[in-house]
Design a protein around this motif. Structure first.
Motif, PDB file in Angstrom:
ATOM      1  N   ASN A   1     -12.384   9.967   8.100  1.00  0.00           N
ATOM      2  CA  ASN A   1     -12.934  11.338   8.039  1.00  0.00           C
ATOM      3  C   ASN A   1     -12.054  12.323   8.794  1.00  0.00           C
ATOM      4  O   ASN A   1     -11.832  13.449   8.338  1.00  0.00           O
ATOM      5  CB  ASN A   1     -14.363  11.364   8.577  1.00  0.00           C
ATOM      6  N   ASN A   2     -11.570  11.916   9.953  1.00  0.00           N
ATOM      7  CA  ASN A   2     -10.669  12.782  10.725  1.00  0.00           C
ATOM      8  C   ASN A   2      -9.368  13.005   9.975  1.00  0.00           C
ATOM      9  O   ASN A   2      -8.835  14.112   9.955  1.00  0.00           O
ATOM     10  CB  ASN A   2     -10.400  12.171  12.105  1.00  0.00           C
ATOM     11  N   PHE A   3      -8.857  11.967   9.354  1.00  0.00           N
ATOM     12  CA  PHE A   3      -7.611  12.084   8.602  1.00  0.00           C
ATOM     13  C   PHE A   3      -7.760  13.039   7.421  1.00  0.00           C
ATOM     14  O   PHE A   3      -6.852  13.817   7.119  1.00  0.00           O
ATOM     15  CB  PHE A   3      -7.161  10.710   8.123  1.00  0.00           C
ATOM     16  N   ARG A   4      -8.900  12.982   6.761  1.00  0.00           N
ATOM     17  CA  ARG A   4      -9.126  13.871   5.617  1.00  0.00           C
ATOM     18  C   ARG A   4      -9.082  15.339   6.031  1.00  0.00           C
ATOM     19  O   ARG A   4      -8.688  16.192   5.244  1.00  0.00           O
ATOM     20  CB  ARG A   4     -10.466  13.549   4.964  1.00  0.00           C
ATOM     21  N   LYS A   5      -9.444  15.619   7.272  1.00  0.00           N
ATOM     22  CA  LYS A   5      -9.425  17.005   7.769  1.00  0.00           C
ATOM     23  C   LYS A   5      -8.021  17.449   8.180  1.00  0.00           C
ATOM     24  O   LYS A   5      -7.686  18.622   8.119  1.00  0.00           O
ATOM     25  CB  LYS A   5     -10.370  17.143   8.967  1.00  0.00           C
ATOM     26  N   ASN A   6      -7.210  16.491   8.641  1.00  0.00           N
ATOM     27  CA  ASN A   6      -5.853  16.823   9.096  1.00  0.00           C
ATOM     28  C   ASN A   6      -4.951  15.613   8.892  1.00  0.00           C
ATOM     29  O   ASN A   6      -4.997  14.661   9.667  1.00  0.00           O
ATOM     30  CB  ASN A   6      -5.867  17.236  10.567  1.00  0.00           C
ATOM     31  N   GLN A   7      -4.141  15.661   7.841  1.00  0.00           N
ATOM     32  CA  GLN A   7      -3.281  14.526   7.504  1.00  0.00           C
ATOM     33  C   GLN A   7      -1.972  14.500   8.287  1.00  0.00           C
ATOM     34  O   GLN A   7      -1.097  13.684   8.002  1.00  0.00           O
ATOM     35  CB  GLN A   7      -2.945  14.543   6.006  1.00  0.00           C
TER      36      GLN A   7
ATOM     37  N   GLU B   1       0.826  -1.222   0.000  1.00  0.00           N
ATOM     38  CA  GLU B   1       0.000   0.000   0.000  1.00  0.00           C
ATOM     39  C   GLU B   1       0.856   1.266   0.000  1.00  0.00           C
ATOM     40  O   GLU B   1       0.439   2.300   0.500  1.00  0.00           O
ATOM     41  CB  GLU B   1      -0.926  -0.004   1.227  1.00  0.00           C
ATOM     42  N   GLU B   2       2.040   1.194  -0.577  1.00  0.00           N
ATOM     43  CA  GLU B   2       2.971   2.327  -0.511  1.00  0.00           C
ATOM     44  C   GLU B   2       2.465   3.578  -1.222  1.00  0.00           C
ATOM     45  O   GLU B   2       2.948   4.683  -0.969  1.00  0.00           O
ATOM     46  CB  GLU B   2       4.339   1.928  -1.056  1.00  0.00           C
ATOM     47  N   GLU B   3       1.487   3.451  -2.100  1.00  0.00           N
ATOM     48  CA  GLU B   3       0.945   4.612  -2.813  1.00  0.00           C
ATOM     49  C   GLU B   3      -0.099   5.359  -1.984  1.00  0.00           C
ATOM     50  O   GLU B   3      -0.588   6.413  -2.393  1.00  0.00           O
ATOM     51  CB  GLU B   3       0.318   4.173  -4.140  1.00  0.00           C
ATOM     52  N   SER B   4      -0.447   4.822  -0.840  1.00  0.00           N
ATOM     53  CA  SER B   4      -1.490   5.436  -0.003  1.00  0.00           C
ATOM     54  C   SER B   4      -0.988   6.689   0.697  1.00  0.00           C
ATOM     55  O   SER B   4       0.191   6.792   1.033  1.00  0.00           O
ATOM     56  CB  SER B   4      -1.974   4.438   1.054  1.00  0.00           C
ATOM     57  N   ASP B   5      -1.894   7.609   0.946  1.00  0.00           N
ATOM     58  CA  ASP B   5      -1.587   8.803   1.732  1.00  0.00           C
ATOM     59  C   ASP B   5      -1.730   8.522   3.221  1.00  0.00           C
ATOM     60  O   ASP B   5      -1.131   9.185   4.055  1.00  0.00           O
ATOM     61  CB  ASP B   5      -2.523   9.946   1.335  1.00  0.00           C
ATOM     62  N   GLY B   6      -2.546   7.527   3.537  1.00  0.00           N
ATOM     63  CA  GLY B   6      -2.741   7.105   4.912  1.00  0.00           C
ATOM     64  C   GLY B   6      -3.097   5.631   4.927  1.00  0.00           C
ATOM     65  O   GLY B   6      -3.788   5.145   4.028  1.00  0.00           O
ATOM     66  N   CYS B   7      -2.596   4.910   5.929  1.00  0.00           N
ATOM     67  CA  CYS B   7      -2.837   3.477   6.017  1.00  0.00           C
ATOM     68  C   CYS B   7      -3.377   3.128   7.400  1.00  0.00           C
ATOM     69  O   CYS B   7      -2.771   3.473   8.420  1.00  0.00           O
ATOM     70  CB  CYS B   7      -1.548   2.714   5.744  1.00  0.00           C
TER      71      CYS B   7
END
Length: 194
Positions: A117-123, A91-97
């Motif tokens: 949803n929380n991650f989308r607001k603050n990565q 999953e190395e292409e992911s922005d978050g895992c």
């Protein structure tokens, strides 16, 4: 933004005394709950790291062909870090895992989606589940932590990273604390069934 789930399903179940992932819980194999929770989530991709033929068979027989990527863990004796590494490499292409375990049968899809949803607001944060007193899985790591996760060895998972960056950790509260309960022993299973 690409968000993924890695389901870690390679454990020995030493404390349980047998392969707990294949044990029945409410009429189904314990591992099947994690597959279902992930399948219903908003994840863009899902990787299952396992060494068990039964888990692969369930995936191939019950889910669309492209829903899950299965990665075989040929070295489970290397501990949790091996599953983390194999999953992250897939999953190395992911922005978050988001890392999930297979022994939390009461975990809800809504909780996993709340992490997303929380991650989308603050990565910039690591998101984990908690009930205000206890923290647990699943845990969602931003891409910037992938290199450190890949350096882990042995049976220590992401907890080392969480301890190292306490100011970067955000707890997502679960509505029902039983979602965090994992089955490590036969007694744990009986407690959840009662």
């Amino acid at each position: 933004m690409r968000l993924s789930i890695v389901i870690m399903a390679s454990g020995y179940g030493k404390r349980y005394g047998s392969n707990k992932l294949l044990e029945e819980f409410r009429g189904r194999p314990l591992f099947s709950y994690a597959l279902e929770t992930a399948a219903r989530s908003d994840a863009d991709s899902i990787t299952v790291v396992t060494r068990f033929r039964e888990i692969e068979q369930e995936i191939h027989s019950k889910y669309p062909k492209d829903m899950f990527r299965v990665v075989k863990n040929y070295h489970p004796e290397r501990g949790i870090s091996e599953s983390l590494r194999l999953g992250l490499e897939a999953e190395e292409e992911s922005d978050g895992c988001c890392f999930m375990v297979c022994d939390q049968p009461l975990l809800k899809t809504e909780t996993v989606d709340l992490l997303f949803n929380n991650f989308r607001k603050n990565q910039n944060h690591i998101y984990l589940c908690g009930d205000g007193l206890r923290r647990g899985n699943p845990v969602l790591f931003p891409k910037e932590f992938f290199p450190e996760l890949l350096q882990l060895r042995g049976d220590s998972g992401g907890k080392q990273i969480i301890k190292k960056y306490p100011d970067r950790v955000s707890e997502v509260l679960v509505r029902d604390k039983t979602e965090l309960y994992d089955i490590d022993s036969v007694e744990d299973k009986q407690k959840l069934l009662s």
